[in-house]
Scaffold this active site. Structure first.
Site, PDB file in Angstrom:
ATOM      1  N   HIS A 196       0.830  -1.205   0.000  1.00  0.00           N
ATOM      2  CA  HIS A 196       0.000   0.000   0.000  1.00  0.00           C
ATOM      3  C   HIS A 196       0.865   1.255   0.000  1.00  0.00           C
ATOM      4  CE1 HIS A 196      -3.789  -2.186   0.916  1.00  0.00           C
ATOM      5  NE2 HIS A 196      -2.944  -3.035   1.456  1.00  0.00           N
ATOM      6  N   ASP A 223      -5.733   5.896   1.648  1.00  0.00           N
ATOM      7  CA  ASP A 223      -5.855   4.524   1.192  1.00  0.00           C
ATOM      8  C   ASP A 223      -7.285   4.043   1.436  1.00  0.00           C
ATOM      9  OD1 ASP A 223      -5.734   1.554   1.258  1.00  0.00           O
ATOM     10  OD2 ASP A 223      -3.571   1.846   1.080  1.00  0.00           O
TER      11      ASP A 223
END
Length: 225
Positions: free
Chosen positions: A22, A113
């Site tokens: 990520h 995110d």
């Protein structure tokens, strides 16, 4: 390295989920935004900078606490425990970080995110634009979306799965979290808990790679050149 004062009208804060798969997409996107003249702040968790060798001068790294400052996810020992603590502590420290920048060069947009949906609540509370960044491909996101809406059961039953926009899939083609309904499965579904409320949705893909999948997404997607 500070940008010229005129660039402060476009200060973007990026919040990646603190895991390598990520971090990398949002880190690369941060550099791309900075190259366009925006002021960019990367809000990692406190533990992450200890593992970073360096970062470009064009990026400001300003950490927030996730409640496990010494060891991050490994310190928590359990993903569910980590996620609960991260939301409780992170939502507070993220708000403090945005407010810290409110004087002189305020944050205009929070790009977070998609695995951190509560970040949008923080942005909305502070009157900041919120954009959800999906770090995985549209194909994977479409699978998780169908699972989150009950259109795909988990664990998957049967040898094949049909999802509009994707070719016929065998169960082994699916992400393991869907195939086996593993313990951390809920975090992948949580991406879609409030995504309709985001001001923007950003996907880690491009048109020629996933044009058919993009059309099948239950969203009005526009591919940027």
């Amino acid at each position: 390295m500070e940008k010229e004062e005129g660039a402060c009208s476009t200060h973007v804060l990026l919040l990646p989920f603190p895991a390598q798969g990520h971090m990398n997409p949002l880190f690369q996107f941060s550099k791309r935004l900075a190259s366009e003249g925006l002021k960019v702040t990367l809000a990692t968790t406190t533990f992450i900078p200890k593992t970073m060798k360096s970062h470009p001068d064009s990026l400001i790294v300003d950490p927030i606490s996730d409640g496990f400052d010494k060891g991050g996810i490994a310190e928590a020992g359990d993903m569910n425990i980590y996620l609960e603590r991260f939301e409780a502590v992170g939502s507070r420290t993220l708000a403090e970080l945005i407010e810290k920048h409110s004087h002189g060069c305020p944050v205009k947009c929070l790009i977070y995110d998609s695995h951190i949906p509560w970040a949008l609540d923080v942005a909305k509370k502070l009157g900041t634009v919120g954009a959800s960044f999906f770090t995985q491909s549209c194909a994977v996101d479409l699978i998780y979306y169908n699972a989150s809406r009950g259109l795909l059961s988990a664990p998957v039953q049967g040898p094949t799965v049909t999802i509009p926009g994707l070719p016929l899939l065998e169960v082994n083609d699916l992400p393991s979290f869907v195939y086996y309904a593993l313990g951390s499965y809920a975090i992948f579904l949580s991406q879609f808990s409030n995504f309709e409320k985001a001001d923007w949705l950003l996907f880690n893909t491009f048109h020629k790679l996933e044009d058919e999948v993009g059309i099948a997404m239950p969203l009005d997607i526009e591919f940027l050149q």
